[in-house]
Design a protein around this motif. Structure first.
Motif, PDB file in Angstrom:
ATOM      1  N   ASN A 285       0.816  -1.215   0.000  1.00 12.72           N
ATOM      2  CA  ASN A 285       0.000   0.000   0.000  1.00 12.72           C
ATOM      3  C   ASN A 285       0.848   1.262   0.000  1.00 12.72           C
ATOM      4  O   ASN A 285       2.069   1.225   0.182  1.00 12.72           O
ATOM      5  CB  ASN A 285      -0.900   0.023   1.253  1.00 12.72           C
ATOM      6  CG  ASN A 285      -1.841  -1.144   1.327  1.00 12.72           C
ATOM      7  OD1 ASN A 285      -2.755  -1.271   0.536  1.00 12.72           O
ATOM      8  ND2 ASN A 285      -1.607  -2.032   2.306  1.00 12.72           N
TER       9      ASN A 285
ATOM     10  N   VAL B 288       0.929   4.435   2.369  1.00  8.66           N
ATOM     11  CA  VAL B 288       0.410   4.709   3.711  1.00  8.66           C
ATOM     12  C   VAL B 288       0.816   6.105   4.173  1.00  8.66           C
ATOM     13  O   VAL B 288       2.004   6.444   4.184  1.00  8.66           O
ATOM     14  CB  VAL B 288       0.914   3.661   4.723  1.00  8.66           C
ATOM     15  CG1 VAL B 288       0.252   3.880   6.092  1.00  8.66           C
ATOM     16  CG2 VAL B 288       0.641   2.247   4.230  1.00  8.66           C
TER      17      VAL B 288
ATOM     18  N   ILE C  18      -5.101  -5.475   3.978  1.00  9.52           N
ATOM     19  CA  ILE C  18      -5.383  -4.360   3.073  1.00  9.52           C
ATOM     20  C   ILE C  18      -4.300  -4.318   1.997  1.00  9.52           C
ATOM     21  O   ILE C  18      -3.107  -4.341   2.318  1.00  9.52           O
ATOM     22  CB  ILE C  18      -5.417  -3.024   3.843  1.00  9.52           C
ATOM     23  CG1 ILE C  18      -6.581  -3.037   4.842  1.00  9.52           C
ATOM     24  CG2 ILE C  18      -5.543  -1.841   2.885  1.00  9.52           C
ATOM     25  CD1 ILE C  18      -6.607  -1.820   5.762  1.00  9.52           C
TER      26      ILE C  18
ATOM     27  N   SER D 219      -4.026   0.011  -1.790  1.00  8.52           N
ATOM     28  CA  SER D 219      -4.860   1.112  -1.307  1.00  8.52           C
ATOM     29  C   SER D 219      -3.999   2.256  -0.787  1.00  8.52           C
ATOM     30  O   SER D 219      -2.821   2.091  -0.459  1.00  8.52           O
ATOM     31  CB  SER D 219      -5.771   0.627  -0.177  1.00  8.52           C
ATOM     32  OG  SER D 219      -6.651  -0.378  -0.614  1.00  8.52           O
TER      33      SER D 219
ATOM     34  N   VAL E  73      -3.791   4.430   2.430  1.00  9.46           N
ATOM     35  CA  VAL E  73      -4.263   4.253   3.806  1.00  9.46           C
ATOM     36  C   VAL E  73      -3.807   5.433   4.653  1.00  9.46           C
ATOM     37  O   VAL E  73      -2.608   5.743   4.712  1.00  9.46           O
ATOM     38  CB  VAL E  73      -3.735   2.941   4.417  1.00  9.46           C
ATOM     39  CG1 VAL E  73      -4.349   2.720   5.801  1.00  9.46           C
ATOM     40  CG2 VAL E  73      -4.029   1.752   3.509  1.00  9.46           C
TER      41      VAL E  73
ATOM     42  N   LEU F  50       0.469  -3.098   7.125  1.00  9.65           N
ATOM     43  CA  LEU F  50      -0.017  -2.308   6.001  1.00  9.65           C
ATOM     44  C   LEU F  50       1.011  -2.260   4.865  1.00  9.65           C
ATOM     45  O   LEU F  50       0.733  -1.764   3.802  1.00  9.65           O
ATOM     46  CB  LEU F  50      -0.370  -0.900   6.466  1.00  9.65           C
ATOM     47  CG  LEU F  50      -1.480  -0.825   7.534  1.00  9.65           C
ATOM     48  CD1 LEU F  50      -1.626   0.604   8.049  1.00  9.65           C
ATOM     49  CD2 LEU F  50      -2.805  -1.310   6.950  1.00  9.65           C
TER      50      LEU F  50
END
Length: 433
Positions: free
Chosen positions: A315, A317, A411, A414, A416, A433
């Motif tokens: 991800n 983040v 997850i 994405s 985040v 993450l």
């Protein structure tokens, strides 16, 4: 000879002061402090055995060579800092505010360091103990000092300015934070405004964000004589669009000495624009070239879970879980929704120390997230859980529950946002993450 004179003489011979025996080196001054769960007096003899030249105590039952008695260890530390501060004939910048203090301080230091030898607060050592220790750590050849001043209660800034004695001052902003200590937003403004009071009393200069009506009013009420204005309106700033390829804050300046310049940073969040402009303005005040300012801002990388962007294997983040209050939470969510990316997930933790306003302020944040279209919302902490009501958010009473959820429901792919007060410990979930 008075105790403080003895201590100061030793400090002039070997300018190292500590309150922690784990940091003792030969010739240091150890000052014993007392707190709710500890008494530094109990470690005085150990400090001397480890090589300290003096152990400053306020317990008269402790005897021996190298022991110096004072009425109060903390007061002695603060007065020693004042004695040394009076010998330093360099500019002192005092910095406070509800949000962005540490980031702004680091940006200012980055800019000023391109030309000067700068001494500054390390980390967030910005309280009644940290400020005097910071001042006592300033080397004699420093050319400018940047001192962060924190506050949780009325008159905190008044006390800290009496130690740091800044002649230049900056309040980043004022907002809803530490309301348990301040009592109200008016209490926040009064306490932060104590910096303006001190600067005015020494005929110093404040750097004033003229876009912030609260700060402008606070300066006007105090009839501050000398100001250097900055702000997005005054400097004609346009914040450039963010996307997956350009996730960091970028801004174009169209007025003043920086006209035509595009500033690129490694900071996440439009809310950092004011922090960047403060550093630009102070840099220009200290006659640092535009090129050096631009380079310093571009190279500064945030740390300590403040406005950081992490590209993990799964991800992108946004990590901003060092602290949280209603003002910073609103700014973080608003910035998060401006990213032009696909899947977005916000993980928000409780905002602590809000006193009687806590429930209503948490409700406002939940409502704001829904209004701004945050579809995937994870709320962590008893305050959010108690007010979330019929929201579609997934609720967790603590970070351990969040961690178990993320293990079972990973997850991926994405953007985040991770934002909350440090006490919620959202950083413990970052590895997932």
């Amino acid at each position: 000879m008075e105790a403080l004179d003895i201590i100061f003489q030793q400090y002039q011979k070997n300018p190292r002061v500590t309150t922690d025996t784990r940091q003792i080196t030969t010739g240091d001054i150890f000052i014993a402090l007392k707190g709710g769960n500890f008494d530094g007096n109990n470690f005085a003899k150990k400090a001397l055995e480890m090589g300290a030249a003096l152990a400053v105590v306020d317990d008269r039952s402790i005897e021996g060579d190298g022991i110096v008695y004072v009425e109060n260890g903390l007061f002695a530390l603060q007065e020693l800092a004042r004695m040394y501060r009076r010998t330093l004939k360099i500019p002192f910048i005092g910095l406070t505010g509800t949000n962005g203090k540490t980031t702004t301080k680091e940006l200012i230091v980055a800019v000023l360091s391109s030309k000067y030898k700068v001494a500054a607060t390390k980390g967030n050592l910005n309280n009644q103990i940290g400020v005097p220790l910071t001042i006592l750590s300033i080397p004699s050849d420093a050319q400018v000092a940047v001192i962060e001043l924190g506050a949780n209660h009325p008159l905190d800034i008044d006390e800290l300015t009496s130690i740091a004695m800044p002649d230049l001052g900056l309040i980043t902003n004022v907002g809803m934070a530490h309301l348990e200590g301040f009592g109200s937003f008016e209490g926040v403004k009064r306490t932060k405004g104590e910096l303006y009071d001190f600067i005015n009393s020494v005929n110093g200069t404040i750097f004033l964000n003229t876009d912030n009506s609260y700060l402008v009013q606070m300066a006007q009420e105090r009839k501050v004589a000398s100001t250097v204005a900055y702000g997005m309106s005054k400097m004609g700033v346009e914040i450039l669009t963010k996307d997956i390829d350009h996730p960091f804050l970028r801004m174009r300046v169209d007025k003043g000495e920086m006209e035509g310049i595009t500033l690129e940073t490694q900071l996440v969040g439009d809310y950092n624009a004011d922090n960047v402009l403060a550093a630009v303005t102070i840099g220009l005040h200290f006659r640092i070239s535009v090129d050096h300012i631009k380079k310093a801002l571009n190279e500064y990388t945030p740390t300590n879970n403040r406005s950081q962007l992490m590209r993990t294997s799964k991800n992108l983040v946004i990590v901003d879980c060092y602290n949280a209050n209603p003002t910073s939470m609103e700014a973080a969510i608003s910035n998060f929704t401006k990213f032009n990316v696909g899947s977005k997930i916000a993980i928000l933790g409780d905002m602590l120390e809000l006193g009687e306003a806590s429930a209503s302020e948490h409700v406002k944040i939940v409502n704001l997230a829904e209004q701004l279209g945050v579809e995937n919302l994870l709320l962590v902490g008893p305050e959010f859980v108690s007010v979330a009501g019929s929201t579609s958010a997934i609720l967790f009473t603590n970070s351990n529950e969040l961690i178990e959820y993320l293990k079972a429901n990973p997850i991926e792919n994405s953007l985040v946002l991770v934002k909350g007060s440090r006490g919620i410990k959202l950083e413990n979930a970052l590895s997932l993450l």
